[in-house]
Design a protein around this motif. Sequence first.
Motif, PDB file in Angstrom:
ATOM      1  N   ALA A 174      37.893   7.139 -22.425  1.00  0.00           N
ATOM      2  CA  ALA A 174      36.946   6.668 -23.443  1.00  0.00           C
ATOM      3  C   ALA A 174      35.532   7.176 -23.171  1.00  0.00           C
ATOM      4  N   ILE A 175      35.081   7.077 -21.922  1.00  0.00           N
ATOM      5  CA  ILE A 175      33.709   7.480 -21.618  1.00  0.00           C
ATOM      6  C   ILE A 175      33.547   8.984 -21.731  1.00  0.00           C
ATOM      7  N   ASN A 176      34.580   9.741 -21.393  1.00  0.00           N
ATOM      8  CA  ASN A 176      34.469  11.194 -21.493  1.00  0.00           C
ATOM      9  C   ASN A 176      34.574  11.683 -22.933  1.00  0.00           C
ATOM     10  N   LEU A 177      35.306  10.971 -23.782  1.00  0.00           N
ATOM     11  CA  LEU A 177      35.300  11.309 -25.205  1.00  0.00           C
ATOM     12  C   LEU A 177      33.914  11.062 -25.800  1.00  0.00           C
ATOM     13  N   ALA A 178      33.256   9.983 -25.370  1.00  0.00           N
ATOM     14  CA  ALA A 178      31.888   9.733 -25.826  1.00  0.00           C
ATOM     15  C   ALA A 178      30.949  10.837 -25.347  1.00  0.00           C
ATOM     16  N   ALA A 179      31.125  11.279 -24.099  1.00  0.00           N
ATOM     17  CA  ALA A 179      30.289  12.361 -23.579  1.00  0.00           C
ATOM     18  C   ALA A 179      30.524  13.651 -24.360  1.00  0.00           C
ATOM     19  N   SER A 180      31.777  13.926 -24.727  1.00  0.00           N
ATOM     20  CA  SER A 180      32.071  15.126 -25.509  1.00  0.00           C
ATOM     21  C   SER A 180      31.410  15.065 -26.879  1.00  0.00           C
ATOM     22  N   SER A 181      31.392  13.880 -27.477  1.00  0.00           N
ATOM     23  CA  SER A 181      30.732  13.725 -28.774  1.00  0.00           C
ATOM     24  C   SER A 181      29.237  13.992 -28.658  1.00  0.00           C
ATOM     25  N   LEU A 182      28.615  13.474 -27.603  1.00  0.00           N
ATOM     26  CA  LEU A 182      27.191  13.732 -27.390  1.00  0.00           C
ATOM     27  C   LEU A 182      26.940  15.215 -27.143  1.00  0.00           C
ATOM     28  N   PHE A 183      27.831  15.854 -26.427  1.00  0.00           N
ATOM     29  CA  PHE A 183      27.721  17.295 -26.189  1.00  0.00           C
ATOM     30  C   PHE A 183      27.696  18.045 -27.518  1.00  0.00           C
ATOM     31  N   LEU A 184      28.630  17.725 -28.412  1.00  0.00           N
ATOM     32  CA  LEU A 184      28.678  18.397 -29.713  1.00  0.00           C
ATOM     33  C   LEU A 184      27.422  18.141 -30.528  1.00  0.00           C
ATOM     34  N   ILE A 185      26.957  16.905 -30.536  1.00  0.00           N
ATOM     35  CA  ILE A 185      25.762  16.565 -31.317  1.00  0.00           C
ATOM     36  C   ILE A 185      24.554  17.325 -30.791  1.00  0.00           C
ATOM     37  N   GLY A 186      24.345  17.306 -29.468  1.00  0.00           N
ATOM     38  CA  GLY A 186      23.206  18.002 -28.889  1.00  0.00           C
ATOM     39  C   GLY A 186      23.269  19.494 -29.112  1.00  0.00           C
ATOM     40  N   ALA A 187      24.451  20.098 -28.937  1.00  0.00           N
ATOM     41  CA  ALA A 187      24.593  21.543 -29.146  1.00  0.00           C
ATOM     42  C   ALA A 187      24.360  21.905 -30.606  1.00  0.00           C
TER      43      ALA A 187
ATOM     44  N   ALA B 145      25.068  13.798 -21.963  1.00  0.00           N
ATOM     45  CA  ALA B 145      26.477  14.184 -21.810  1.00  0.00           C
ATOM     46  C   ALA B 145      26.741  14.740 -20.415  1.00  0.00           C
ATOM     47  N   PHE B 146      25.831  15.561 -19.916  1.00  0.00           N
ATOM     48  CA  PHE B 146      26.025  16.130 -18.577  1.00  0.00           C
ATOM     49  C   PHE B 146      25.767  15.094 -17.488  1.00  0.00           C
ATOM     50  N   LEU B 147      24.812  14.191 -17.726  1.00  0.00           N
ATOM     51  CA  LEU B 147      24.502  13.180 -16.720  1.00  0.00           C
ATOM     52  C   LEU B 147      25.631  12.169 -16.574  1.00  0.00           C
ATOM     53  N   ILE B 148      26.416  11.969 -17.635  1.00  0.00           N
ATOM     54  CA  ILE B 148      27.610  11.124 -17.500  1.00  0.00           C
ATOM     55  C   ILE B 148      28.564  11.740 -16.492  1.00  0.00           C
ATOM     56  N   LYS B 149      28.766  13.051 -16.594  1.00  0.00           N
ATOM     57  CA  LYS B 149      29.639  13.726 -15.637  1.00  0.00           C
ATOM     58  C   LYS B 149      29.014  13.764 -14.246  1.00  0.00           C
ATOM     59  N   ALA B 150      27.692  13.856 -14.176  1.00  0.00           N
ATOM     60  CA  ALA B 150      27.017  13.891 -12.880  1.00  0.00           C
ATOM     61  C   ALA B 150      26.873  12.509 -12.257  1.00  0.00           C
ATOM     62  N   ALA B 151      27.334  11.458 -12.957  1.00  0.00           N
ATOM     63  CA  ALA B 151      27.367  10.083 -12.431  1.00  0.00           C
ATOM     64  C   ALA B 151      25.984   9.514 -12.184  1.00  0.00           C
TER      65      ALA B 151
ATOM     66  N   GLY C 236      28.643  18.557 -13.431  1.00  0.00           N
ATOM     67  CA  GLY C 236      27.502  18.041 -14.173  1.00  0.00           C
ATOM     68  C   GLY C 236      26.183  18.440 -13.536  1.00  0.00           C
ATOM     69  N   VAL C 237      26.095  18.348 -12.201  1.00  0.00           N
ATOM     70  CA  VAL C 237      24.876  18.753 -11.498  1.00  0.00           C
ATOM     71  C   VAL C 237      24.631  20.244 -11.686  1.00  0.00           C
ATOM     72  N   TYR C 238      25.691  21.050 -11.599  1.00  0.00           N
ATOM     73  CA  TYR C 238      25.547  22.502 -11.780  1.00  0.00           C
ATOM     74  C   TYR C 238      24.984  22.832 -13.158  1.00  0.00           C
ATOM     75  N   VAL C 239      25.526  22.229 -14.205  1.00  0.00           N
ATOM     76  CA  VAL C 239      25.068  22.546 -15.561  1.00  0.00           C
ATOM     77  C   VAL C 239      23.615  22.122 -15.755  1.00  0.00           C
ATOM     78  N   ILE C 240      23.259  20.957 -15.236  1.00  0.00           N
ATOM     79  CA  ILE C 240      21.864  20.504 -15.366  1.00  0.00           C
ATOM     80  C   ILE C 240      20.932  21.451 -14.626  1.00  0.00           C
ATOM     81  N   LEU C 241      21.308  21.858 -13.426  1.00  0.00           N
ATOM     82  CA  LEU C 241      20.477  22.802 -12.677  1.00  0.00           C
ATOM     83  C   LEU C 241      20.363  24.130 -13.410  1.00  0.00           C
ATOM     84  N   ARG C 242      21.461  24.624 -13.925  1.00  0.00           N
ATOM     85  CA  ARG C 242      21.459  25.902 -14.637  1.00  0.00           C
ATOM     86  C   ARG C 242      20.577  25.836 -15.882  1.00  0.00           C
ATOM     87  N   LEU C 243      20.791  24.846 -16.728  1.00  0.00           N
ATOM     88  CA  LEU C 243      20.058  24.765 -17.995  1.00  0.00           C
ATOM     89  C   LEU C 243      18.604  24.390 -17.764  1.00  0.00           C
ATOM     90  N   TRP C 244      18.342  23.501 -16.808  1.00  0.00           N
ATOM     91  CA  TRP C 244      16.965  23.056 -16.601  1.00  0.00           C
ATOM     92  C   TRP C 244      16.087  24.193 -16.090  1.00  0.00           C
TER      93      TRP C 244
END
Length: 572
Positions: free
Chosen positions: A179-192, A232-238, A268-276
């Motif tokens: 459930a929480i990862n489906l919510a994160a995927s939805s936020l990913f789509l909205i933000g992108a 969305a990424f911070l959910i994965k990064a906990a 999640g940490v990798y993606v945040i570091l890369r994009l930031w």
Amino acid sequence: MNAILSFVASHWMPHLILVPIVLPLLTAGLMLLLREEQQRSKVALNLGSTALGLLVAVLLLLQAKQPGMPGSLGIYLPGNWPAPFGIVLALDRLSAMMLVLCYSVALAAAAYASARWHRAGVHFHPLFQLQLMGLAGAFLTADLFNLFVFFEIMLAASYGLLLHGSGRPRVSAGLHYIAINLAASSLFLIGASMLYGITGTLNMADLARSIAGVASTDRGLLHAACAILGVAFLIKAALWPLNFWLVPAYSAATAPVGALFALMTKVGVYVILRLWTLLFSPDAGPSAQFGSAWLVGGGMVTMAFGAVGMLGSQRLGHLAGFAAISSSGTLLAAVGMGHNQLTGGLLYYLLSSTVAVSALFLLTDLIERWRNDGFSVAPYERKDDAPFLSADLVHSASAPLDDDEQEVIGEVIPAAAAFLGLAFITCTLVVAGLPPLSGFIGKFALIHALLNPLGLGTAGAPLAISSWVMVGLMLVSGLFALVALTRVGVLHFWSAHDRAAPKLLVMEGLPVALLVLMCAALAWKAGPVLRYTEATANALHAPAGYIRAVMSAQPVPNPTAAPAGSQQESRP
């Protein structure tokens, strides 16, 4: 060695980048053609494919660390369309390092699973390979759309792996996780989608080039899109308070799956570091350093939450989960403070903490089984809920069954209890950050960078309050981890228990030993590893080279058609 690397760079490098993604995909497809009873063939394919993937990852790492050689930053255009119109895969120092870490932990987890856990349910090996495909793709992709695709592959496989073995605790934790990862995927789509509407591109390099030119009237909408994407990424990064799902899910998973999931928060940490570092560099104009205060504050709170969680837990699986949260908080806070020296230290700490937490998840299963008289049970799971124990197995304690339902007597590792104790002490030292192992070196590098933010020439300069707070949190979290793990270690190893000595299969002890040796190797080779991570940090904080390499990559030209009626020249 240079001649070999030069040959690989000129002839095989462009296609070698694709191997970490295509290899697990083909392996998973091949294993799906095999019957479920053909477990030995699936084990061989899983171990062989993962080992080959690790070899390729090491070759890519050796290539990426040679700045003077062609292809040190490898760009691959799978559709043969230039950026930003086509799919782009990019290999640099950071992605190569993450690939080696991913396949190293995965090989240990696959070897451990081959001893017993892989037969707790169906399709374990194909799901394992698809998980690797998603992880490798996330590290190599250079655009947000394909990052979403690989995220979904990774998550879809993780759903099956988490539920592997069934049982009420796993099903309950798995449903929350889904459930929480489906919510994160939805936020990913909205933000992108919002980012694409504002900038007209999803290519990371093109986004970095476009951020500074966004109209001031759209700047607020741009920041909102980035914030939604970041959640969305911070959910994965906990990040706290978005990490309530992690400890129940990771501790309920089987041991090899928990070890593999230790990589998931680091994605999640990798993606945040890369994009930031790409999107919000000093060249981003009004958006420079956007969100840094939130990353620092949230990371510190996550560190404290993880440390208190460890202190309040007595179950090994929960301790490993909270250790993953605490390390993730440390990394996120360091990303938010982001200068070169601090980023180099956090990358070293990322390697050390991930390996140690993965080993701790594997040790959890061995120690709990020993404590429960040989039964492989998950934490807080009763013996009669053991996922793959049958009546034939109950009478033989820990002996698993082979394909012919015959008992398999594992080779007893001499002084197995001493081995478990030494491995547990090693993990304790690394997680707590005590000398002489890699955890201490990683924390020392971070603290040194925090106390010397601009190098040696700033002696006596006042430090930011956030730097002092983070140093204090790192010391306190290390103390809490030491107390918590020592307390549990005393309970399991020193307290009197009426039980026989543990019996470990070679394929159970060997992966733990390899992960422990990796922690020791990171300490032994700390100098070269830190030089590599510092060079990686310098490249991340100077993203012009990455942007230029991605945007200037040219498609392979089509072969010239031979004139009509003429014979095309043959090539050797």
